[in-house]
Write a protein that holds these residues in place. Structure first.
Motif, PDB file in Angstrom:
ATOM      1  N   THR A  26      43.717  30.088  24.995  1.00 52.24           N
ATOM      2  CA  THR A  26      42.859  29.999  26.143  1.00 52.24           C
ATOM      3  C   THR A  26      43.624  30.763  27.317  1.00 52.24           C
ATOM      4  O   THR A  26      43.142  31.514  28.084  1.00 52.24           O
ATOM      5  CB  THR A  26      42.417  28.530  26.509  1.00 52.24           C
ATOM      6  OG1 THR A  26      41.614  28.158  25.499  1.00 52.24           O
ATOM      7  CG2 THR A  26      41.575  28.761  27.682  1.00 52.24           C
ATOM      8  N   ALA A  27      44.853  30.078  27.628  1.00 54.44           N
ATOM      9  CA  ALA A  27      45.553  30.514  28.662  1.00 54.44           C
ATOM     10  C   ALA A  27      45.996  32.150  28.832  1.00 54.44           C
ATOM     11  O   ALA A  27      45.737  32.512  29.704  1.00 54.44           O
ATOM     12  CB  ALA A  27      46.957  29.802  28.610  1.00 54.44           C
ATOM     13  N   PHE A  28      46.309  32.629  27.520  1.00 58.91           N
ATOM     14  CA  PHE A  28      46.183  34.115  27.675  1.00 58.91           C
ATOM     15  C   PHE A  28      45.386  35.039  27.587  1.00 58.91           C
ATOM     16  O   PHE A  28      45.473  36.011  27.698  1.00 58.91           O
ATOM     17  CB  PHE A  28      47.507  34.349  26.503  1.00 58.91           C
ATOM     18  CG  PHE A  28      49.104  33.957  26.824  1.00 58.91           C
ATOM     19  CD1 PHE A  28      49.592  34.890  27.811  1.00 58.91           C
ATOM     20  CD2 PHE A  28      49.502  32.733  26.374  1.00 58.91           C
ATOM     21  CE1 PHE A  28      51.093  34.647  28.108  1.00 58.91           C
ATOM     22  CE2 PHE A  28      51.030  32.372  26.660  1.00 58.91           C
ATOM     23  CZ  PHE A  28      51.499  33.132  27.638  1.00 58.91           C
ATOM     24  N   SER A  29      44.102  34.457  27.344  1.00 59.79           N
ATOM     25  CA  SER A  29      43.022  34.950  27.363  1.00 59.79           C
ATOM     26  C   SER A  29      42.678  35.408  28.762  1.00 59.79           C
ATOM     27  O   SER A  29      42.188  36.299  29.126  1.00 59.79           O
ATOM     28  CB  SER A  29      41.733  34.431  26.421  1.00 59.79           C
ATOM     29  OG  SER A  29      41.910  34.216  25.329  1.00 59.79           O
ATOM     30  N   LEU A  30      42.969  34.046  29.539  1.00 59.24           N
ATOM     31  CA  LEU A  30      42.756  34.190  30.890  1.00 59.24           C
ATOM     32  C   LEU A  30      43.654  35.186  31.647  1.00 59.24           C
ATOM     33  O   LEU A  30      43.403  35.909  32.547  1.00 59.24           O
ATOM     34  CB  LEU A  30      42.903  32.880  31.571  1.00 59.24           C
ATOM     35  CG  LEU A  30      41.764  31.664  31.375  1.00 59.24           C
ATOM     36  CD1 LEU A  30      41.982  30.568  31.640  1.00 59.24           C
ATOM     37  CD2 LEU A  30      40.502  32.244  31.653  1.00 59.24           C
ATOM     38  N   VAL A  31      45.000  35.444  31.117  1.00 57.00           N
ATOM     39  CA  VAL A  31      45.905  36.399  31.664  1.00 57.00           C
ATOM     40  C   VAL A  31      45.327  37.662  31.361  1.00 57.00           C
ATOM     41  O   VAL A  31      45.540  38.699  32.101  1.00 57.00           O
ATOM     42  CB  VAL A  31      47.337  36.091  30.817  1.00 57.00           C
ATOM     43  CG1 VAL A  31      48.363  37.432  31.284  1.00 57.00           C
ATOM     44  CG2 VAL A  31      47.802  34.771  31.553  1.00 57.00           C
ATOM     45  N   SER A  32      44.509  38.035  30.185  1.00 56.07           N
ATOM     46  CA  SER A  32      44.267  39.177  29.685  1.00 56.07           C
ATOM     47  C   SER A  32      42.942  39.644  30.565  1.00 56.07           C
ATOM     48  O   SER A  32      42.909  40.656  31.062  1.00 56.07           O
ATOM     49  CB  SER A  32      43.930  39.428  28.417  1.00 56.07           C
ATOM     50  OG  SER A  32      45.120  39.168  27.509  1.00 56.07           O
ATOM     51  N   ALA A  33      42.135  38.528  30.734  1.00 52.67           N
ATOM     52  CA  ALA A  33      41.142  38.940  31.634  1.00 52.67           C
ATOM     53  C   ALA A  33      41.347  39.116  33.119  1.00 52.67           C
ATOM     54  O   ALA A  33      41.156  40.077  33.977  1.00 52.67           O
ATOM     55  CB  ALA A  33      40.195  37.408  31.885  1.00 52.67           C
ATOM     56  N   ALA A  34      42.467  38.562  33.719  1.00 52.16           N
ATOM     57  CA  ALA A  34      42.996  38.691  34.905  1.00 52.16           C
ATOM     58  C   ALA A  34      43.647  40.353  35.070  1.00 52.16           C
ATOM     59  O   ALA A  34      43.563  40.984  36.064  1.00 52.16           O
ATOM     60  CB  ALA A  34      44.190  37.973  35.331  1.00 52.16           C
ATOM     61  N   ALA A  35      44.280  40.802  33.811  1.00 48.72           N
ATOM     62  CA  ALA A  35      44.891  42.258  33.708  1.00 48.72           C
ATOM     63  C   ALA A  35      43.598  43.202  33.934  1.00 48.72           C
ATOM     64  O   ALA A  35      43.994  44.290  34.354  1.00 48.72           O
ATOM     65  CB  ALA A  35      45.537  42.294  32.521  1.00 48.72           C
ATOM     66  N   LEU A  36      42.598  42.684  33.152  1.00 48.30           N
ATOM     67  CA  LEU A  36      41.472  43.560  33.026  1.00 48.30           C
ATOM     68  C   LEU A  36      40.811  43.837  34.635  1.00 48.30           C
ATOM     69  O   LEU A  36      40.528  44.755  35.052  1.00 48.30           O
ATOM     70  CB  LEU A  36      40.187  42.994  32.269  1.00 48.30           C
ATOM     71  CG  LEU A  36      40.535  43.206  30.864  1.00 48.30           C
ATOM     72  CD1 LEU A  36      39.141  42.404  30.024  1.00 48.30           C
ATOM     73  CD2 LEU A  36      40.299  44.710  30.364  1.00 48.30           C
ATOM     74  N   ALA A  37      40.736  42.795  35.463  1.00 45.51           N
ATOM     75  CA  ALA A  37      40.319  42.612  36.671  1.00 45.51           C
ATOM     76  C   ALA A  37      41.033  43.677  37.599  1.00 45.51           C
ATOM     77  O   ALA A  37      40.704  44.400  38.357  1.00 45.51           O
ATOM     78  CB  ALA A  37      40.220  41.349  37.149  1.00 45.51           C
ATOM     79  N   LEU A  38      42.606  43.293  37.578  1.00 49.97           N
ATOM     80  CA  LEU A  38      43.504  44.274  38.298  1.00 49.97           C
ATOM     81  C   LEU A  38      43.388  45.614  37.920  1.00 49.97           C
ATOM     82  O   LEU A  38      43.359  46.429  38.920  1.00 49.97           O
ATOM     83  CB  LEU A  38      44.933  43.569  38.024  1.00 49.97           C
ATOM     84  CG  LEU A  38      45.887  44.279  38.728  1.00 49.97           C
ATOM     85  CD1 LEU A  38      45.827  44.159  40.427  1.00 49.97           C
ATOM     86  CD2 LEU A  38      47.513  43.691  38.270  1.00 49.97           C
ATOM     87  N   LEU A  39      43.295  45.937  36.524  1.00 48.38           N
ATOM     88  CA  LEU A  39      43.124  47.320  36.418  1.00 48.38           C
ATOM     89  C   LEU A  39      41.703  48.002  36.907  1.00 48.38           C
ATOM     90  O   LEU A  39      41.703  49.047  37.250  1.00 48.38           O
ATOM     91  CB  LEU A  39      42.968  47.490  34.773  1.00 48.38           C
ATOM     92  CG  LEU A  39      43.165  48.912  34.059  1.00 48.38           C
ATOM     93  CD1 LEU A  39      44.280  49.638  34.478  1.00 48.38           C
ATOM     94  CD2 LEU A  39      43.017  48.926  32.645  1.00 48.38           C
ATOM     95  N   GLY A  40      40.756  47.212  36.934  1.00 47.43           N
ATOM     96  CA  GLY A  40      39.523  47.617  37.278  1.00 47.43           C
ATOM     97  C   GLY A  40      39.665  47.892  38.857  1.00 47.43           C
ATOM     98  O   GLY A  40      38.787  48.780  39.221  1.00 47.43           O
ATOM     99  N   VAL A  41      40.508  47.198  39.716  1.00 41.52           N
ATOM    100  CA  VAL A  41      40.361  47.583  41.126  1.00 41.52           C
ATOM    101  C   VAL A  41      41.552  48.414  41.617  1.00 41.52           C
ATOM    102  O   VAL A  41      41.914  48.852  42.551  1.00 41.52           O
ATOM    103  CB  VAL A  41      40.744  46.032  41.922  1.00 41.52           C
ATOM    104  CG1 VAL A  41      39.310  45.398  41.733  1.00 41.52           C
ATOM    105  CG2 VAL A  41      41.858  45.512  41.599  1.00 41.52           C
TER     106      VAL A  41
END
Length: 528
Positions: free
Chosen positions: A290-305
């Motif tokens: 769960t924790a590193f899924s959220l890290v990966s989601a944050a990485a997707l968001a940062l890449l998107g902007v």
């Protein structure tokens, strides 16, 4: 020795880890050479992308059959055969390329053949890891395998590019053959302790059916597959859209794309070394995913902007960390959820599901990027990944502590009659087993709860069908009925039960009233 490298103190794991690292480097060298060669033979986007499809398609076609074969054949012999196949095909491709007779369809054919060898290798290699290290080192051993894969992904394409520049594409193909020869020789030196089993090997189709039944009847394995599909489906947006981010949003070239992949590899390798310390802070496998899924989601968001290479690079560093930690933890959960007799085929099903989710995700997120725009699609994928990670956190990857097993004898059927032993062979008809219980009606609900777990135990250990019947005239009378495919399959049942399975059956038997255990009988189908 640092905790991150603890599995390397075991000689067999150390030998095969280094050899597998060489083979993975060879695989990336091969992929680089094949993709580059296709740009010369037929530069159309469809044919260039078909190279990747030809290498991955065998995983979908062969994951379950390969797992079943790896479980019923001596695993060392099986792995030697798979590496010998890849070495032979890679050598032939190098020779034909050197001779100048390889066309685009010939290249796709040989790429598919090499992919077939790798597809045969994947579940067997994953199932071999628990044989090489003790249980306490298994999670870190899987992490080291992930580190090795990311190292090979970082250096393999570069080595392939240098080989092509210096000596042509045939040199890259020949180097791949040499790398797999290294793994083949290491397997020949591996002295595997062959498990003793007085029963004949399972039949191929029966082994596949048993593997599917086990996965469906195993809550831990189902939870692992579900959480893996959720994680890989949403994070696949990176693979589908990173080239577009680099080229169109950042305005950079292929060198920057390679650098972004390299940064992701650095994040993965660093996290692999840090996993022992991270597990002290996140002691459950479910919490880690769960924790590193959220890290990966944050990485997707940062890449998107991201509109500059620096935040994009930071996002890829984060993504590599989240990817390695979550993927290796899920792989470990799959290992812990499967006993040795079914491990390779169950992991084959797991790999089939997550490869399918990743491939489908890459296609769908690529489609979303072309219709919504790359940035909005990545942000949407990030939000969906975070929501999904939280939504599925209740699917436990860690086994709940089982209640204490009551000290009651399990039902034990009578020995077969002497005059029927001649028909009790491997190719006998279906065997039906029964256990009769006498239950106090006030215990009905608790008994049904216990029998739900007993059902899962029967199905995991080989039952093709299971039923629980209640006498409509005498509510204290119950009959548990299940069927297996043959007498030999029935004999395998006892060897497939572990301590937790026996405890579950004992909890059900404890509701039986009477001085004797529940009556157990067996019937074999006889053609009239």
């Amino acid at each position: 020795m640092p905790a991150a490298f603890a599995p390397l103190r075991h000689p067999a794991f150390r030998l095969l880890w280094w050899a597998n690292l060489a083979a993975n480097i060879g695989l990336w060298v091969q992929n680089t050479g094949a993709g580059w060669m296709m740009t010369s033979l037929d530069p159309s986007p469809a044919m260039v992308s078909a190279v990747q499809a030809a290498s991955m398609l065998p995983v979908f076609l062969l994951a379950l059959p390969a797992g079943a074969a790896a479980d019923i054949i001596d695993r060392r012999i099986y792995l030697i055969g798979a590496q010998a196949w890849v070495f032979s095909v890679a050598s032939m491709l190098a020779l034909l390329t050197w001779a100048g007779v390889v066309g685009p369809w010939t290249l796709l054919f040989f790429t598919f053949c090499i992919g077939t060898g790798n597809a045969l290798n994947f579940p067997a290699w994953a199932a071999t890891t628990p044989e090489l290290v003790p249980r306490e080192d298994l999670v870190q051993a899987i992490a080291l395998n992930g580190i090795g894969f990311n190292l090979s992904r970082a250096v393999g394409p570069a080595i392939g590019g240098f080989a092509i520049a210096l000596a042509g594409t045939e040199a890259a193909f020949a180097l791949n053959a040499v790398c797999f020869l290294t793994l083949l020789l290491s397997l020949l030196f591996w002295k595997r302790a062959k498990p003793e089993n007085p029963l004949p090997p399972e039949h191929f189709l029966g082994a596949m059916r048993a593997g599917v039944r086990f996965v469906f009847a195993s809550p831990a394995m189902r939870a692992t597959i579900l959480r893996a599909c959720v994680f890989f489906f949403f994070t696949a947006a990176v693979w589908g859209m990173l080239p577009l981010v680099v080229r169109h949003r950042l305005g950079l070239g292929p060198e920057a794309y390679g650098m972004m992949l390299g940064v992701m590899g650095v994040g993965a390798v660093a996290t692999g070394f840090a996993l022992p310390a991270l597990r002290t802070r996140l002691p459950t496998r479910g919490g880690m995913v769960t924790a590193f899924s959220l890290v990966s989601a944050a990485a997707l968001a940062l890449l998107g902007v991201s509109g500059h290479w620096l935040p994009a690079g930071i996002s890829m560093l984060m993504f590599g960390a989240g990817w390695l930690a979550a993927a290796s933890t899920l792989q470990a959960a799959a290992q812990f959820a499967t006993p040795a007799w079914v491990r390779a085929r169950a992991i084959g099903i797991y790999q089939l599901c997550f490869f399918g989710a990743m491939t489908l995700g890459a296609v769908l997120w690529g489609w979303a990027g072309s219709h919504l725009g790359v940035g909005p699609a990545l942000l949407f994928a990030a939000a969906a990944a975070a929501v999904s990670a939280v939504a599925v956190r209740g699917w436990r990857l860690d086994a709940a502590p089982a209640p204490e097993a009551p000290s009651v004898p399990l039902p034990n059927p009578e020995a077969p009659a002497a005059e029927l032993r001649s028909v009790l062979a491997e190719n006998s008809g279906r065997v039906v087993e029964q256990v009769r219980y006498s239950i106090d009606p006030k215990d009905r609900h608790a008994f049904l709860v216990a029998m739900r777990e007993a059902r899962r135990v029967r199905l995991r250990s080989g039952a093709a069908a299971w039923r629980l019947m209640e006498d409509v005239a005498h509510p204290e009378r119950w009959v548990e009925i299940w069927a297996v495919e043959s007498w030999t399959e029935h004999l395998r049942e006892a060897g497939r039960l572990d301590a937790a399975d026996r405890a579950a059956l004992a909890r059900a038997a404890a509701f039986h009233q009477g001085d004797e255990p529940p009556e157990a009988t067996r019937y074999i189908a006889i053609a009239p």
